[in-house]
Design an enzyme around this catalytic site. Structure first.
Site, mmCIF file in Angstrom:
data_model
loop_
_atom_site.group_PDB
_atom_site.id
_atom_site.type_symbol
_atom_site.label_atom_id
_atom_site.label_comp_id
_atom_site.label_asym_id
_atom_site.label_seq_id
_atom_site.Cartn_x
_atom_site.Cartn_y
_atom_site.Cartn_z
ATOM 1 N N LYS A 97 -13.226 49.879 -5.481
ATOM 2 C CA LYS A 97 -12.590 49.292 -6.664
ATOM 3 C C LYS A 97 -11.462 48.407 -6.160
ATOM 4 O O LYS A 97 -10.530 48.889 -5.525
ATOM 5 C CB LYS A 97 -12.034 50.390 -7.576
ATOM 6 C CG LYS A 97 -11.163 49.833 -8.705
ATOM 7 C CD LYS A 97 -10.594 50.929 -9.602
ATOM 8 C CE LYS A 97 -9.362 50.420 -10.331
ATOM 9 N NZ LYS A 97 -8.692 51.450 -11.122
ATOM 10 N N GLY A 158 -1.526 53.286 -16.939
ATOM 11 C CA GLY A 158 -0.610 54.401 -17.180
ATOM 12 C C GLY A 158 0.091 54.370 -18.531
ATOM 13 O O GLY A 158 0.896 55.234 -18.830
ATOM 14 N N ALA A 184 -8.117 51.577 -17.382
ATOM 15 C CA ALA A 184 -6.670 51.555 -17.619
ATOM 16 C C ALA A 184 -6.310 51.415 -19.098
ATOM 17 O O ALA A 184 -6.896 50.629 -19.832
ATOM 18 C CB ALA A 184 -5.983 50.449 -16.837
ATOM 19 N N GLY A 185 -5.344 52.198 -19.489
ATOM 20 C CA GLY A 185 -4.765 52.079 -20.816
ATOM 21 C C GLY A 185 -5.323 53.039 -21.852
ATOM 22 O O GLY A 185 -4.697 53.302 -22.870
ATOM 23 N N THR A 207 -4.741 58.685 -16.166
ATOM 24 C CA THR A 207 -3.476 59.221 -16.678
ATOM 25 C C THR A 207 -3.664 60.172 -17.861
ATOM 26 O O THR A 207 -3.058 61.245 -17.907
ATOM 27 C CB THR A 207 -2.542 58.059 -17.094
ATOM 28 O OG1 THR A 207 -2.366 57.210 -15.961
ATOM 29 C CG2 THR A 207 -1.189 58.571 -17.543
#
Lengths: 257, 367
Positions: A97, A158, A184-185, A207
């Site tokens: 990645k 995050g 992400a998010g 996260t």
């Protein structure tokens, strides 16, 4: 017909990719993987102590999982390329990645450097999954560069803010032939389901699971949500109407003549 | 614009008046914001904000877990030498102090490296006093070249260098800079540093910028709390960190919040900072910069450190000796300051796990 996601010649059944950062205790990771029925898991090579005596993060990941080493910490394409090569040399496989971040304030990816790194690594035979800010032209450049999938962010890393880039990701899903993995998010299972309903090929969650009160239960919740979203997408969600549809149509009388 | 120019714009503000004017409702409004500016930082350092410590702590904890996870990165310092040409009133290495002076040979550096690497640590901070004759940049470069075989990340805490010299050490394998301004108060700084190259306030203040220009990966700044009014020094440390992050987006910026400790010189700090005040400083900085690294050294005792972990700390030292050769030699000399938290790396890791935090021994690989 069985529903598979194919990336780099591998057929995946599970569409919830996991991250391994931020866990208070790494020993929970095997149970998280199990609860998520996870197949692809990303690991920051910067945190792997290769050759060290200590038990490292890789020791917590079953050999049956596909390792997706990431280049977290890289600030330009050269660093990303060096990290990817190091990962392959240390036996982490040939998936990578690409994460190039030259902005420590918002942690937004550097799309330009990401394209450069993707091109170099794809030529070297890596299965490259670049993390990017959703932008159609960049996504097209990544396809050209030989990416195996494209991973647009839903919101900055995050933040748990959800699918804030929805309209831009939707365009990528419509226009790009490669699998689109929302990375992400994503903070809640409902948001993962939302991405899957739109037609995302998979989501990557770290996260939200690592910092949950109960990471194992949260992993299971995400797994179910991703499955639900996928199933909804495949079954074709009903068209969304601007107004309620009256059950007694106003123009019904026209048919009676 | 250099940070010195920014500092000069702010230095004569009527801080005490501004702090006295901050009301409870102003503090509450700041606590509701997601993106804070310099005025907000000032408000959080006010006496009024001192009444909101629990709220600040809760928010600081949330932001830290969100951005860093329940994770603490561990490192340890290695003192290469304690020769010093400076006379700083508050420091144990003061030229006037009659302590045994020593400098490690490269063989001794290697022995120290082996002893530390045995503990599993992969991040190292190397230190010297300020003595360009005894410990020139070439010596530090030679040490870094030895150490990079044992550690994946090496930070330097030495005298301020030119940009070219930082470049030289980066090329050798150093990737982090720690440099404390001690106090941002320029007049007080002049009084505390009686003699020696350290008297040059601006050369020190702008050192992190020169390192940033040389592409240093990690930059850690901070005040030595207790020298001046802590609110001011904390405010300027926050401004300094924000300045560095804005100017060097690629750099990982951190602050340390050391408080004065007893030491051989016997200088007593004029502004003692108590635990509540330390918590206010730390949480104010976290709210101001949610992604800021915050380092907590072993100057603080084990009990306080364990409690501060949840309030915003991201990096801690462990298995510390502040003496030259303290990790491998039986008769190491005097330390720079006394250590309050004597725990070994293994004990520190155990304590973190018990607190529900993951100890990280390696967080970067210089490649």
């Amino acid at each position: 017909m069985a529903d598979f996601l194919e990336i780099g010649g591998v057929r995946l059944k599970n569409r919830l990719f996991l991250g391994t950062g931020k866990f208070p205790d790494r020993s929970v990771i095997p149970r998280v993987i199990e609860a998520a029925e996870n197949e692809v898991i990303t690991v920051a090579l910067r945190r792997v102590d290769i050759g060290g005596k200590e038990k490292n993060i890789l020791d917590y990941i079953p050999k049956t999982n596909i390792l997706l080493p990431n280049t977290s910490g890289a600030r330009n394409s050269e660093e990303a390329v060096r990290i990817a090569r190091l990962a392959r040399e240390s036996g982490c496989g040939n998936w990578v990645k690409i994460e190039v971040i030259s902005d420590n304030k918002y942690l937004l990816p550097d799309n330009y450097e990401t394209v450069k790194a993707t091109e170099i690594l794809a030529k070297e035979g890596f299965v490259v999954l670049p993390y990017m800010s959703p932008d159609l032209m960049v996504a097209k450049a990544l396809v050209e560069a030989g990416a195996a999938a494209v991973m647009p962010l839903g919101a900055p890393i995050g933040t748990n803010r959800g699918l804030k880039t929805k309209e831009l990701v939707r365009i990528l899903i419509d226009e790009i032939k490669l699998p689109i993995v929302v990375d992400a998010g994503i903070g809640k299972p409902s948001e993962a389901a939302e991405a899957m309903e739109m037609g995302a090929a998979a989501v990557l969650v770290n996260t939200a699971i690592a910092t949950a009160g109960d990471s194992v239960d949260m992993a299971e919740a995400f797994n179910l949500a991703v499955k639900a979203g996928r199933k909804a997408f495949l079954s074709g969600t009903g068209a969304v109407n601007e107004y309620a549809e009256a059950s007694s149509p106003l123009t019904g009388f026209l048919n009676s003549f | 614009m250099s940070f010195y120019q920014q500092y000069s714009k702010y230095k004569n503000l009527p801080f005490d008046e501004m702090w006295a004017k901050v009301t409870a409702s102003r503090v509450e409004r700041v606590l509701q914001k997601t993106s804070l500016n310099e005025d907000d930082l000032l408000a959080l350092l006010s006496p009024a904000a001192g009444e909101y410590l629990e709220e600040m702590a809760q928010k600081s904890h949330r932001l830290t877990v969100q951005h860093f996870g329940k994770v603490i990165q561990l490192y340890t310092p290695m003192y290469l030498a304690n020769y010093c040409e400076n006379e700083c009133l508050y420091c144990g290495f003061n030229l006037k102090n009659r302590i045994r002076r020593n400098k490690l040979t490269l063989e001794e550096v290697e022995a120290e490296a082996q002893a530390i690497a045995e503990t599993g640590l992969r991040h190292l901070l190397i230190l010297t006093g300020e003595a360009r004759n005894s410990t020139p940049v070439s010596y530090i470069r030679d040490c870094v070249e030895v150490l990079r075989r044992y550690f994946t990340a090496i930070s330097i805490e030495i005298y301020p260098l030119t940009q070219e010299e930082y470049g030289e050490l980066i090329a050798a394998g150093a990737d982090g800079l720690t440099i404390y301004q001690e106090t941002y108060n320029e007049e007080l700084y002049d009084q505390l540093h009686l003699r020696g190259p350290k008297k040059d306030y601006r050369f020190r203040l702008e050192a992190p910028e020169r390192a940033g220009e040389a592409k240093m990966r990690a930059i850690n700044v901070g005040p030595l709390l207790g020298l001046d009014d802590w609110r001011r020094d904390a405010f300027f440390a926050g401004l300094h960190a924000a300045y560095l992050q804005e100017r060097f987006l690629e750099a990982e910026v951190s602050v340390s919040l050391p408080r004065m400790r007893p030491h051989a010189g016997g200088y007593q700090p004029s502004h003692l900072v108590n635990d509540r005040e330390l918590v206010q400083v730390m949480t104010a900085l976290r709210l101001f910069m949610p992604r800021l690294g915050i380092t907590m050294s072993t100057r603080e005792n084990a009990n306080l450190r364990d409690n501060l972990i949840r309030l915003g700390v991201t990096k801690m030292s462990a298995g510390v000796s502040t003496s030259v050769g303290g990790h491998s030699q039986e008769e190491a000399g005097e330390g720079q300051f006394e250590i309050s938290d004597q725990r070994s790396v293994e004990e520190m890791r155990e304590a973190l796990r018990w607190l529900g935090y993951q100890p990280i021994l390696k967080d970067w690989q210089n490649i």
